[in-house]
Structures are given as C-alpha cells and as structure tokens.
Design an enzyme around this catalytic site. Sequence first.
Site, PDB file in Angstrom:
ATOM      1  N   VAL A   1     -58.715 124.488  -3.657  1.00 55.65           N
ATOM      2  CA  VAL A   1     -57.598 124.750  -2.741  1.00 55.65           C
ATOM      3  C   VAL A   1     -56.363 124.675  -3.625  1.00 55.65           C
ATOM      4  O   VAL A   1     -55.791 123.628  -3.862  1.00 55.65           O
ATOM      5  CB  VAL A   1     -57.539 123.742  -1.575  1.00 55.65           C
ATOM      6  CG1 VAL A   1     -58.554 124.095  -0.522  1.00 55.65           C
ATOM      7  CG2 VAL A   1     -57.791 122.310  -2.052  1.00 55.65           C
ATOM      8  N   ARG A   2     -55.954 125.846  -4.106  1.00 57.59           N
ATOM      9  CA  ARG A   2     -54.955 125.900  -5.167  1.00 57.59           C
ATOM     10  C   ARG A   2     -53.964 127.020  -4.921  1.00 57.59           C
ATOM     11  O   ARG A   2     -54.230 127.945  -4.163  1.00 57.59           O
ATOM     12  CB  ARG A   2     -55.668 126.121  -6.514  1.00 57.59           C
ATOM     13  CG  ARG A   2     -54.887 125.597  -7.709  1.00 57.59           C
ATOM     14  CD  ARG A   2     -55.604 125.888  -9.003  1.00 57.59           C
ATOM     15  NE  ARG A   2     -54.866 125.406 -10.150  1.00 57.59           N
ATOM     16  CZ  ARG A   2     -53.731 125.934 -10.583  1.00 57.59           C
ATOM     17  NH1 ARG A   2     -53.219 126.976  -9.978  1.00 57.59           N
ATOM     18  NH2 ARG A   2     -53.102 125.429 -11.616  1.00 57.59           N
TER      19      ARG A   2
ATOM     20  N   ALA B   1     -48.332 122.792  -2.608  1.00 51.89           N
ATOM     21  CA  ALA B   1     -49.024 123.915  -1.986  1.00 51.89           C
ATOM     22  C   ALA B   1     -50.527 123.761  -2.094  1.00 51.89           C
ATOM     23  O   ALA B   1     -51.035 123.070  -2.981  1.00 51.89           O
ATOM     24  CB  ALA B   1     -48.588 125.225  -2.648  1.00 51.89           C
ATOM     25  N   SER B   2     -51.230 124.421  -1.185  1.00 52.00           N
ATOM     26  CA  SER B   2     -52.691 124.413  -1.151  1.00 52.00           C
ATOM     27  C   SER B   2     -53.202 122.966  -1.098  1.00 52.00           C
ATOM     28  O   SER B   2     -52.976 122.283  -0.117  1.00 52.00           O
ATOM     29  CB  SER B   2     -53.253 125.180  -2.350  1.00 52.00           C
ATOM     30  OG  SER B   2     -54.512 125.726  -2.031  1.00 52.00           O
ATOM     31  N   GLY B   3     -53.858 122.488  -2.161  1.00 49.34           N
ATOM     32  CA  GLY B   3     -54.298 121.098  -2.162  1.00 49.34           C
ATOM     33  C   GLY B   3     -53.130 120.144  -2.040  1.00 49.34           C
ATOM     34  O   GLY B   3     -53.248 119.049  -1.467  1.00 49.34           O
TER      35      GLY B   3
END
Length: 586
Positions: free
Chosen positions: A577-578, A384-386
């Site tokens: 980006v987490r 997810a995210s990164g």
Amino acid sequence: MLQFFKYTLATLVGLFLFFFLMFLILLGIAAAAASEDEVTVRKNSILELKLDREIDERGEDDPFEGMGLLGGLGNAKYGLDEIKASIRHAKSDDNIKGIYLSTEILSAGMATVEEIRNELLDFKKSGKFIVAYNDICSEKAYYLTSVADKQFLNPQGALEINGLSSEIMFFKGTLEKLDIQPEIFKVGEFKSAVEPFVLDKMSAPNRLQVTSFLNSLNNHYLQNVAKARNKSFGDMKKISDSMLIHYPEDALKHGIITNVGYYDQAVDYMKQRTGLKKTDKLNVVELKSYRKVAKEEDKYSKNRIAVIYATGEIVNGEGGKDNIGGTKFAEEIRKARRDKNVKAIVLRINSPGGSAMASDVIWREITLAKKEKPVIASMSDVAASGGYYIAMAADTIVAYPNTITGSIGVFGILANLEGFLDNKLGITVDRVKTGRFSDMPTITRQLNPAERQIIQHGVERIYDDFTSKAAAGRNMPVAQLRNLAGGRVWSGIEAKERGLVDVLGGLDKAIEIAAKRAGIEKEYTLKKQPHQKTFLETFMSGMETSARTRFLKAELGEMYPYYEKAKKMQQLQGIQVRMPYDFSIQ
C-alpha cells in the site's frame, strides 16, 4: 618466517589505526562536551538560518559539528523541531534583533517549508526583522524568503517563479530490452505505482490526479506569496504562468524582492537595523550553535503527550533508522497506551507507505490505543497509501494544505526473469513440484492464469479491507469512501474538502487538539518516541553503512537517488500500500 612478520606487522598497523581512530572520536566527543555550554549570544545579534542541509522531522546530536573529521562527520541533518524551537526562542530573546535567511536549494518537502514559514510569520509579530539574501533562489526557497522584510538578490543571480512540475521515469523499454516481463496486480485506476514498468508515459487517470494536486499546491503557494508581498492572486498567477521573472531586475520590477544587491549590502542593512556602524562587525549566531541555546528542556509533569514519529517507508519487522518497522512502531504505540502518565498520543507521519501487513499491524495498535486515550494524526510532507492507513484510525487527522495524502489503493508486482536468464545470461531453470502451486510465487517462469487469479484475489481482499477500515475511521459509507479511493492522490486541501482530513494545520495544532481532548491544556509535557540513539551509539552501530553511503553519494553525485530507488525495489516484500511512485516536485 617472512610471511609471519608481514602479517604481524599488518596486524600491528591495523590495531594502531583502530586505536588512533577511537582516540579521535573520543577527542571530538570530549571537545564537544566541553564546549556545550560555551555558546553565548551577544547583544544586538542576528540569528542566521542557513538551511543548507537536509531537514528531517527530528534533530540529531553530532559531537563532530563543524570539525569536518573522518571524511564527512559533522554534517548531520537539521531537525524541523530544532529549527522551529530556535525561531521561537529568538522571538523572545532580547539579544536577538532579527533573522538572516540564507537559503538557495531547500532539501525539504513543501509541508516542512510551510511549517518553518509559519514560524517565521509568528516571529515577525515580535516587531523584529527578517532579512534574506540569495545568489540563486529556488521556488521552495522563495516561499520562505517571501516573508522577509528585506529581500536581496545578487545582481547576477536568479530567482525561480514559474510554477510546479513533476517528472516520472518509465522503464518499460529497459525491461523489454532485458527480456524481463513484469507481472502486475493492483486495485484502483489511480494506483499508478506499477505504471513505470508497463507504460512509457502517464495513463489518463494518473495525469488527471497529478494535474489536480499540483495545481492545488501551486495555488496555495501563490496565494500565500501574494499575501506576503501585498499583491493579488491574479498578479502572482500571471507572473508564474508567464514566467515574467528572468533577471533580478524583473523580480524587483514586479515587487517580488525589495533589493537587487550584494551580500555586503544586506550586511550593511542589518548593521543599520542593529544600531552598528558600517565599520563594526555584525554579531551573527549560526543555527547550528543557537539550536543548543534554544533546545527545549523537558518540564516535569505527570501529564504527558506521546509524540510518535513515523518517518520513511513502512516495512515488515523492526525496520531501521530511516524507515518505519511495523513491529517496532506497534510496540511504541503499545508503550504509550500502557503508560498511565501518557494522556494522549500524537502520531507524526511522513511516509509514502509500504508493506500492507506492517501498516495493518500499526493500525491495530492505534485502534486499541484510541479506546483508552485520544489519538491524533499529524501529517507532514507525505502521508499516503500506507501512510494514510496508519492515520485513518485516529480520532482526528491534521494535515498541511500542501501535504500529499490519500492514495488509498493496493498493488503487487513480480518479475518474470525467464527470458532474461536464458536469452541474456544463458541460464535455464528446471523444477520438480509436489503440487500444482508448489513453486508459487516464482520469478523464473511466467505465471499461469490460475496463479494470477490467486494473487489478484489477495490484492483485492486487502483493498476491500483497507477501504472498509478507512470508511469506518472517517465515519462515511464504504461506497462514498471508495469514490475517493482507487489509489488517487490528494493535496491536504483536497483531502479536507472530501472528508479524508479533519483539520488543516501542523504538528503544534495536532498537539493542541490532543491536549484539549485529554483535558490537560494547562499543564503537560511532550514525550518524543521512538528513543533516539546517542551519536556514539549510532556511529558505532552504523559506521560501516554510513561510510559506504557517503562514498556512494560522493561517487554517484546526482545519480545517487536513482541507485537508491533501485535498491529500495529489493525491499518491496508482499502486497504494497504505497504511493503511486516516488516523485520530486520542482
């Protein structure tokens, strides 16, 4: 003179202890090497899958296996790869007649459990049996044992089937008591990683997304369990939602298990299945031994598929063993791209995200590699995210139905410690600047509106870049992609329905797709990256850190995860980006 002799004696004692320690290490390595080929599997044996350790993506060698030396060595994690290889080998091993599952509290994500479960289902096609025994059986553990032909639960035991839940800790009150003011910058209404610092409960959007993906995971769980136990989804839903299982007798009554019984009764059943008498000794081979027998040997082939494991948080620089260093992993992809024998790349991702810059560095290398050879992303428990950032450039994205993914959003956070320093510690700060923004960013005073605008603009710029690249990778309009973004988290099933994921499946499926795209289905070998250090290399380079971690875990017990979270906060450098937060599904 007395002091001289005292220091000399201390030095000699220290040298003696050092050489004695090294002697023990070498003795252990020699003993392990000598016994490497001594693992034998007798006829009519049972493979015991005792999953009592943390399960990682890849196994690691430990020459102190089972020796219990040096305060905790010999307790290496199990690798998902070696568990699967062991089950697969047992399927065709004439000496193995069945599998004994010994699971209680699994230290693994839902997607990892799914992959092991699928391997067990494939094992059953051989006609061999699976027996499970539990004193206590958690929700995850039951997901595995539900595939067993016989399931024994201790008469005084407990089995948990009451649905999934997720808890979040909020620190707003703590920060207020400490006079610490968080400075928050984010894009996306679902990007809730900052909520624990500014709220005392979930926001409405966050509650919506958690409710959605938890129900998706739970429904998938119940559907598979219902199929394994020859029940309807409606029956399983009622059992779970109403918590009809309180005692072992309830589990038996509702067909969740086959037997209420003790361990010796499970052993007697396995003896019966292997043609032994009750007085005979059951031949059991443990996973920690059998994995050496089942270890997959590399077959020589000019056609190779590089499987690059990206596990942990994404950080700038080289990173370490338990995280994804942007520089290091970009280099791994670069090596695979330049290697003429590597015909395709599979990126195995298990990450909640992290540094936006490091994620972009890895993304760039993937886009370059994709121009020369197929690149397939395989999502594990979390991507997810990164983690999604480094997957979105791939030709094809493969995820499990219960993978946690998405979370396409960006945030940044600073802490204003001025009140804490002055009111709590009596520390004041003064400064001299050559320009209006010379001390920016700072944690010793409150940011002014102009400074906040600069940082917020930077966060929005990264979000625009993130969503534009994701839209290009997914071949959809940016506006459509942004409707799926905003930091929202999805299950693998939800992501597949919305075009964020292409195929539902595991690592084997990703490798199969990669081989087909490269035209090498009939002959290829896997090249696993990054290179794993030997036990001795790891031990010598991280002995101090490993020992400190063990002592902290032993001392803090259940509080250790919270200490670890606080420590990770120090690593949040730059825009992130987490995932919305670290959560544990119960």
